[in-house]
Design a protein around this motif. Sequence first.
Motif, PDB file in Angstrom:
ATOM      1  N   ILE A 586      19.665  65.208  23.268  1.00 11.29           N
ATOM      2  CA  ILE A 586      18.311  65.639  22.952  1.00 11.29           C
ATOM      3  C   ILE A 586      17.371  64.445  23.008  1.00 11.29           C
ATOM      4  O   ILE A 586      17.646  63.391  22.432  1.00 11.29           O
ATOM      5  N   ASP A 587      16.240  64.622  23.694  1.00 16.86           N
ATOM      6  CA  ASP A 587      15.262  63.546  23.862  1.00 16.86           C
ATOM      7  C   ASP A 587      14.107  63.719  22.888  1.00 16.86           C
ATOM      8  O   ASP A 587      13.500  64.789  22.808  1.00 16.86           O
ATOM      9  N   PHE A 588      13.792  62.642  22.174  1.00 22.48           N
ATOM     10  CA  PHE A 588      12.614  62.568  21.313  1.00 22.48           C
ATOM     11  C   PHE A 588      11.725  61.445  21.834  1.00 22.48           C
ATOM     12  O   PHE A 588      12.211  60.332  22.081  1.00 22.48           O
ATOM     13  N   SER A 589      10.441  61.729  21.989  1.00 27.79           N
ATOM     14  CA  SER A 589       9.545  60.710  22.536  1.00 27.79           C
ATOM     15  C   SER A 589       8.363  60.486  21.603  1.00 27.79           C
ATOM     16  O   SER A 589       7.973  61.364  20.827  1.00 27.79           O
ATOM     17  N   LEU A 590       7.787  59.301  21.711  1.00 27.97           N
ATOM     18  CA  LEU A 590       6.608  58.922  20.932  1.00 27.97           C
ATOM     19  C   LEU A 590       5.760  58.009  21.798  1.00 27.97           C
ATOM     20  O   LEU A 590       6.222  56.946  22.224  1.00 27.97           O
ATOM     21  N   VAL A 591       4.517  58.421  22.064  1.00 31.20           N
ATOM     22  CA  VAL A 591       3.590  57.619  22.855  1.00 31.20           C
ATOM     23  C   VAL A 591       2.678  56.855  21.894  1.00 31.20           C
ATOM     24  O   VAL A 591       2.019  57.458  21.039  1.00 31.20           O
ATOM     25  N   ARG A 600       2.644  52.960  25.445  1.00 33.13           N
ATOM     26  CA  ARG A 600       4.092  52.938  25.684  1.00 33.13           C
ATOM     27  C   ARG A 600       4.702  54.269  25.267  1.00 33.13           C
ATOM     28  O   ARG A 600       4.402  54.802  24.206  1.00 33.13           O
ATOM     29  N   ASN A 601       5.573  54.810  26.134  1.00 33.58           N
ATOM     30  CA  ASN A 601       6.326  56.014  25.818  1.00 33.58           C
ATOM     31  C   ASN A 601       7.734  55.590  25.432  1.00 33.58           C
ATOM     32  O   ASN A 601       8.534  55.210  26.276  1.00 33.58           O
ATOM     33  N   THR A 602       8.008  55.612  24.139  1.00 36.56           N
ATOM     34  CA  THR A 602       9.333  55.270  23.638  1.00 36.56           C
ATOM     35  C   THR A 602      10.152  56.549  23.519  1.00 36.56           C
ATOM     36  O   THR A 602       9.693  57.538  22.944  1.00 36.56           O
ATOM     37  N   LEU A 603      11.346  56.533  24.068  1.00 37.99           N
ATOM     38  CA  LEU A 603      12.188  57.726  24.059  1.00 37.99           C
ATOM     39  C   LEU A 603      13.561  57.377  23.515  1.00 37.99           C
ATOM     40  O   LEU A 603      14.199  56.418  23.956  1.00 37.99           O
ATOM     41  N   GLU A 604      13.977  58.142  22.519  1.00 36.72           N
ATOM     42  CA  GLU A 604      15.317  57.997  21.958  1.00 36.72           C
ATOM     43  C   GLU A 604      16.104  59.275  22.222  1.00 36.72           C
ATOM     44  O   GLU A 604      15.574  60.382  22.101  1.00 36.72           O
ATOM     45  N   THR A 605      17.369  59.105  22.573  1.00 34.24           N
ATOM     46  CA  THR A 605      18.230  60.251  22.863  1.00 34.24           C
ATOM     47  C   THR A 605      19.309  60.341  21.789  1.00 34.24           C
ATOM     48  O   THR A 605      19.988  59.351  21.489  1.00 34.24           O
ATOM     49  N   ILE A 606      19.443  61.550  21.225  1.00 32.64           N
ATOM     50  CA  ILE A 606      20.364  61.798  20.124  1.00 32.64           C
ATOM     51  C   ILE A 606      21.365  62.867  20.542  1.00 32.64           C
ATOM     52  O   ILE A 606      20.993  63.858  21.185  1.00 32.64           O
ATOM     53  N   ASN A 607      22.623  62.697  20.177  1.00 31.74           N
ATOM     54  CA  ASN A 607      23.594  63.775  20.355  1.00 31.74           C
ATOM     55  C   ASN A 607      23.447  64.757  19.196  1.00 31.74           C
ATOM     56  O   ASN A 607      23.647  64.398  18.031  1.00 31.74           O
ATOM     57  N   ALA A 608      23.065  65.988  19.509  1.00 27.42           N
ATOM     58  CA  ALA A 608      22.840  66.989  18.475  1.00 27.42           C
ATOM     59  C   ALA A 608      24.144  67.326  17.758  1.00 27.42           C
ATOM     60  O   ALA A 608      25.222  67.297  18.367  1.00 27.42           O
ATOM     61  N   PRO A 609      24.059  67.639  16.480  1.00 26.04           N
ATOM     62  CA  PRO A 609      25.275  68.003  15.741  1.00 26.04           C
ATOM     63  C   PRO A 609      25.730  69.412  16.106  1.00 26.04           C
ATOM     64  O   PRO A 609      24.974  70.204  16.685  1.00 26.04           O
ATOM     65  N   LEU A 646      18.100  65.534  13.898  1.00 25.51           N
ATOM     66  CA  LEU A 646      17.272  64.520  13.255  1.00 25.51           C
ATOM     67  C   LEU A 646      16.367  63.846  14.277  1.00 25.51           C
ATOM     68  O   LEU A 646      16.831  63.297  15.277  1.00 25.51           O
ATOM     69  N   ASN A 647      15.041  63.909  14.034  1.00 25.80           N
ATOM     70  CA  ASN A 647      14.074  63.184  14.848  1.00 25.80           C
ATOM     71  C   ASN A 647      14.061  61.729  14.389  1.00 25.80           C
ATOM     72  O   ASN A 647      13.705  61.434  13.251  1.00 25.80           O
ATOM     73  N   PRO A 648      14.445  60.786  15.251  1.00 26.35           N
ATOM     74  CA  PRO A 648      14.549  59.385  14.806  1.00 26.35           C
ATOM     75  C   PRO A 648      13.200  58.745  14.499  1.00 26.35           C
ATOM     76  O   PRO A 648      13.160  57.716  13.826  1.00 26.35           O
ATOM     77  N   PHE A 649      12.108  59.337  14.989  1.00 20.12           N
ATOM     78  CA  PHE A 649      10.789  58.772  14.709  1.00 20.12           C
ATOM     79  C   PHE A 649      10.236  59.246  13.363  1.00 20.12           C
ATOM     80  O   PHE A 649       9.667  58.463  12.615  1.00 20.12           O
TER      81      PHE A 649
END
Length: 773
Positions: A586-591, A600-609, A646-649
Amino acid sequence: MQNDICLTRSVARALLAGTAFMALAVPALAAEVAPAEAAAPESASPESGGLSEIVVTATKRETNLQKTPISISVMDSKALTERHAQSLLDLGDGAIPGLRVATFEARQSALTIGIRGIVPLDANQPAREQGVGVYIDGVYLGRQQGLNAALMDIERIEVLKGPQGTLFGRNTEGGALSIVTKGPSGEFGFRGTAGIGNYGAYNADAHLDLPEFHNFSLKVDGVVQYRDPTVKNPLPGQTGWNYYDRRGVKATLRWQPSTDFTADYSYDNGYDANSPFYSQLVNYNPLNKPAGAIAPLPPIVVVGDKRMDVADIGVPQQPSVDKTFGHTLHLNWKVAPEVELRSITAYREVSVEQWDNSGGAHRVPVYAPNGNFSRYSLAGLWQHQFSQEFQAVGSTGNLDYVAGLYYFNEKASDDASTPSSNQWNADGTGYTILDPTPTIRGHRSIDRASTAWSKSYAAYGQLTYTPDLMGGITHLTVGGRYTHDNKHGELTTVNNAPTDFTFREKNDRFDPMVTLAVDATQDINLYAKFATGYRAGGASSRSLTYRSFGPEKVKSYEIGAKTELFDHMLRLNLAGYIMDRTGSQIDFSLVTPQPNGSTRNTLETINAPGTTKIRGVEAEATLSPMQGLTLNAAYAYTYTKIPPTLNPFSGVVQPVFIVFTPRNTASGAVDYSVPVGGVTARLHLDANYAQATQTFDQFAMKADSSFIVNGRLSLADISLANDSSKLTVSVWSRNLFNEAHIYRRDPSNQATLGDYANYNEPRTYGLEASIRF
């Protein structure tokens, strides 16, 4: 770039002139060299009005589609021509309901391809992988970049649905899209097409087959596709939006010293200059914030719910350029009646220079007096790959078998920067263009730079046993594939500062498959299938710390029926499936604005539970009630549900979604041909519907539903100098009714300005002439 455009137009003129010259001058020579009959139309129906057999290679051997216990959709060259499908992006209109094709962001330089709810949002980074494997003549294409190159002399496109982990390997958890091109025939032949269209479009292709000479046969293909922007850029001398300039060449040399051995070497080279779709502001202050709590709207910014023809803000923009080339060697040796040995050796490269200024004043940073705006996304990607596959295919007694060894080695690098290109005047009624120096490579403030290496080794096998019991109506297929992945990478730059972030991932994976098929009657075939697949893990180069993530894994249970009824006048195929996926990426992004005025477009990828649930039903029907008339209909239902993640941002567990996956999609087509005064009149119409869907993993907001109609009217088989030369003249239109819908909507800017979105293409139309002899 001007030189490239001139070269393109010169090539187009040469192809157009060559087509006309060959039409007038070569028929007599063709008759002397090879007085063969004119080729029959693709997918021609027998005189009874019944349906012809469709041959596929989904099981690494040629089989009848109706006898192959896999859910497969096939689009042949005739169907591609009728739809005026020039690249894979043209299949994004819903021609195959279970297949989803969309741009990454607004860019045509990278395509997102999905099947059955396996649709990655951002797989265009060096350490990211696709969820659907794309193959051309059996060669896996490792990157999303370059997939929108011009299609060159396609025989058919096979869309294999559901995990294909046994025969096709990693990154095929959603399925595989297999492109099969036409090879040399060993007989003299020429086919050419030239056309013009609105928005300054022109296209031409030529395909020359040379006679066999001392066991060698040569075939050469060339193609040119050009169109001006559909949204104009007000800034003089700058490229508008939704423009393309594609060209390519392919040469295939076949050596066939005996009927038991064939060697095919091919070289292809593609060039694709393009610009993104326009991202326009579709609302202002949708959260109804009080005055002063949201950025003021500059007077010259246009907010509207209609597709723009001319952008409100002029911005610097030059075409992105994708370059691809590859060498492929196919060896086939029929050692004995029971075994055929094959080798597929391939080397390919992709390079991309991205210039994306699609948002203008509609994206962050928003208006501030004398402030900078217009995020110019500049990026480069360079990839090369080598693959080697050995196969043994054959039959003995009641057993059909496939066995193989596979090796894949890839290196991919990228960099990116996002300077602002414009500056507001103090009152927001005008703007100036900033110094272009930050857009020049070597002068850029680099947001990120990374390199990833990947090696994969695999061994696989598949057996189909048909016992004599009950007349041989049952077929049991078992297979498995062992894969060893070794990936590593390094993020060398973050926000223009050197870094030493790395990741390494090793995986050993076994993917089994079991299928039981029963021939209930000669024309009704039933099957039940269990299969697994996976999408390799990696790391996000858009992350500030090169955050890594693990693989996705999917288990699939499928039942299906393949039927031909009413004396082969009706073909009806049905499939229902349940897929459970773990580790969904799952991709979460924050510009965020940067101190230097860029973003800057920061993108974190999380493995969903937990387990992601994907459920679906698919139906395809083809009816030929009379000679010359064919009706097609298809439907796909897809249900998806991902556990909250969980959204890491924000640090909040929130609902997440699978992108570009409508709950309901449907398509239909009618093809009718009738002799008229010594020629053949042909009519094609197709209609394609898709429900609205999310375009971001983290946002519940959906884009729009769509309903696209395409059409073509042709006069075919017009005799030229002699009966061996035939001319076809056609008029065509894509999006015939000029329907407008938002295919991508981004709400991430709601709190500061509003939603920005991308509309589909407007109506396009044109005139084409094709000859063959």
